[in-house]
Design an enzyme around this catalytic site. Structure first.
Site, short mmCIF file in Angstrom:
data_model
loop_
_atom_site.label_atom_id
_atom_site.label_comp_id
_atom_site.label_asym_id
_atom_site.label_seq_id
_atom_site.Cartn_x
_atom_site.Cartn_y
_atom_site.Cartn_z
N LYS A 1 32.94 -66.74 -29.01
CA LYS A 1 34.45 -67.28 -28.79
C LYS A 1 35.39 -66.82 -30.01
O LYS A 1 34.98 -66.53 -30.97
CB LYS A 1 34.48 -68.80 -28.88
CG LYS A 1 35.77 -69.50 -28.67
CD LYS A 1 35.55 -71.30 -28.66
CE LYS A 1 36.86 -72.04 -28.56
NZ LYS A 1 36.46 -73.24 -28.49
N SER B 1 38.12 -76.02 -24.50
CA SER B 1 38.70 -74.84 -24.48
C SER B 1 38.05 -73.59 -24.66
O SER B 1 38.40 -72.50 -24.71
CB SER B 1 39.52 -74.97 -26.00
OG SER B 1 38.54 -75.12 -27.05
N SER C 1 34.84 -79.36 -25.91
CA SER C 1 35.24 -77.88 -25.52
C SER C 1 33.89 -76.84 -25.23
O SER C 1 34.08 -75.57 -25.17
CB SER C 1 35.95 -76.93 -26.78
OG SER C 1 37.38 -77.55 -26.50
N1 GLN Z 1 39.93 -80.79 -24.75
C1 GLN Z 1 40.10 -81.53 -26.31
C2 GLN Z 1 41.29 -81.07 -26.86
O1 GLN Z 1 42.21 -80.42 -26.13
C3 GLN Z 1 38.83 -80.61 -26.95
C4 GLN Z 1 39.08 -79.42 -27.56
C5 GLN Z 1 37.77 -78.97 -28.11
O2 GLN Z 1 36.81 -79.52 -28.33
N2 GLN Z 1 38.14 -77.92 -29.06
O3 GLN Z 1 41.51 -81.40 -28.04
#
Ligand code: GLN
Length: 487
Positions: free
Chosen positions: A79, A154, A178
């Protein structure tokens, strides 16, 4: 060589036994990426030269009969918020478009030491904020099972490349879901480890008290093996766990679930849960019972409050963590500015996307004097309560079963104008980060339209071996194809 459908063990055994070389593995993976990724757009950048150099080094070691590492010849995608020495790391943001880290994150050092091969950096929501990867400043990643749909987020790029068969394994980060939600959307295994198990050194921070790095893979065993390598105390990250803990997840992984106590929170079946996901979960309960587990309905009355606490705490931490990106210390510098204030404002205005700005504003507000007690402090109290609720639950149960996402993968653009409905999709994942416990998402079924459905297994702190065991037992039972989709 059918590189798209090979898992870690097949690759490393093949390299060790001389069936193929590390160079051949790497070359055929890049060929597959070049053919398929224009459709999926999971990679932001490939590191072909350094990957081939690493492969050559590995092949030499093998030819000279030198000892090799546990991931010998295994390509891995990373990532783009995990620092890679000499390879740009952008967090999918214009702010860091030109950032080339002069060092590796600890997890990268560990992978290279075990002779893995870094093949590229994957797309993500900008600074890991989002659930669909649509917040990337550079490109929109597609779900490999339906190119009209999102891969989740994400870490959408890291999930999609494994789902599409153009990386056997990848790393993502999970602050509120995410890793698990995109794993569920793309039909792969995704693990969020216990907070403190894996070093965050070199992970560009979003919410430091919640962030953890973890693997995406095609199988539970591959996730266990990867975790075994990336975990461990790190002097460069003071939040890593110092005590020695169980680190061999593989030798007992197939010992079954007989006698295992599994809790299923009744709150998780409320309205908003997709009917097909509910059916998959009910089916997994029956499977676990038939394998000898004791499955019981229980109560975990914290799910919705968790969502509010998560968005306050993660945004508060993000507003502080992102303060360093000002065009002076780090990040994009505008061409014209009149003074220092103007430089900082223009740098941030021109290079952060809408969602990042929204989180910074929310976080700054929650932390401002006069509102601190009403929001940030209250959210912290709730976080403590959630941790206690889980602790109580795990006094009775070995693991807890849950949906990963309330919905199936949605269409690109469907929720991008409605942040609140996007946030609601995190209902089953954020509490795990607030409590700091580990959880895995396992591909369990397909919807009638052929979309992947994941289920989530939660465990107590540092009891990854329990969730691996339960997930492995279920994985042997589910009959969905793990072959990469035709693309
Ligand atoms: N969807 C969650 C957010 O937008 C989780 C994001 C993540 O785990 N980086 O914060």
């Amino acid at each position: 060589m059918d590189i798209r459908n090979m898992d870690i063990c097949e690759i490393k055994d093949g390299v060790l036994q001389g069936k193929f070389t590390a160079i051949e593995v790497t070359t055929s993976l890049f060929e597959a990426i070049k053919e398929i990724d224009p459709k999926v757009q999971s990679y932001l950048r490939l590191c072909e030269d350094s990957a081939l150099k690493q492969a050559e080094k590995i092949d030499k070691k093998i030819a000279n009969k030198e000892p090799v590492g546990a991931l010998v010849g295994v390509p891995i995608a990373i990532k783009d918020n995990i620092c890679t020495d000499g390879i740009s790391t952008t967090c999918a943001s214009k702010m860091l478009e030109d950032f080339i880290p002069p060092y590796n994150a600890t997890v990268i050092e560990k992978l290279l030491k075990e002779d893995a091969i870094i093949v590229g950096k994957t797309n993500m929501d900008e600074f890991a904020m989002g659930s669909s990867t649509e917040n990337s400043a550079f490109q929109t990643t597609k779900n490999p099972w339906d190119l009209q749909r999102v891969p989740g987020g994400s870490s959408g790029g890291s999930a999609a490349c494994v789902g599409a068969g153009i990386a056997p394994v990848s790393l993502g980060s999970d602050t509120g879901g995410s890793i698990r939600q995109p794993a569920s959307f793309c039909g792969v295994v995704g693990l969020k480890p216990t907070y403190g198990l894996v070093s965050r050194f070199g992970l560009i921070a979003f919410g430091s008290s919640l962030d953890q790095i973890g693997p995406f893979s095609k199988s539970v065993k591959d996730a266990a093996l990867t975790l075994q390598i990336i975990q461990g105390d790190d002097p460069l990250d003071s939040t890593t766990y110092k005590e020695s803990i169980q680190t061999d997840y593989l030798s007992n992984i197939d010992s079954g679930v007989k006698g295992m106590k599994v809790g299923v929170p009744k709150e998780f079946f409320k309205e908003g849960l997709d009917e097909e996901i509910k059916q998959a979960l009910l089916d997994s309960i029956e499977k676990l019972k038939s394998l000898g587990a004791e499955v019981e309905e229980m109560s975990l009355p914290i799910t919705e409050e968790g969502l509010s606490a998560y968005y306050i705490i993660s945004s508060a931490e993000a507003s502080s963590n992102l303060a360093r990106f000002d065009g002076i210390r780090y990040g994009y510098r505008p061409k014209d500015f009149v003074d220092v204030d103007d430089l900082i404002v223009s740098s941030r205005t021109e290079s952060f996307g809408t969602e990042v700005k929204r989180r910074i504003m929310l976080g700054t507000y929650a932390l401002s004097s006069g509102y601190y007690d009403a929001y940030y402090n209250r959210a912290q109290k709730l976080k403590k309560k959630i941790k206690e609720e889980f602790k109580k639950a795990f006094n009775e149960y070995d693991v807890i079963l849950s949906p990963t996402s309330p919905t199936l993968p949605f269409k690109i653009g469907e929720k991008s104008e409605d942040p609140l409905s996007m946030y609601l999709g995190d209902i089953y994942t954020v509490n795990i980060n607030l409590a700091g416990i580990p959880a895995i998402s396992l591909p369990y079924a397909k919807s009638k339209d052929g979309l992947p459905i994941g289920i989530q297994i939660l465990g107590p702190h540092f009891c990854e071996e329990k969730i691996f065991k339960a997930a492995y037992a279920l994985e042997q039972e589910v009959k969905i194809s793990t072959l990469a989709p035709v693309l």
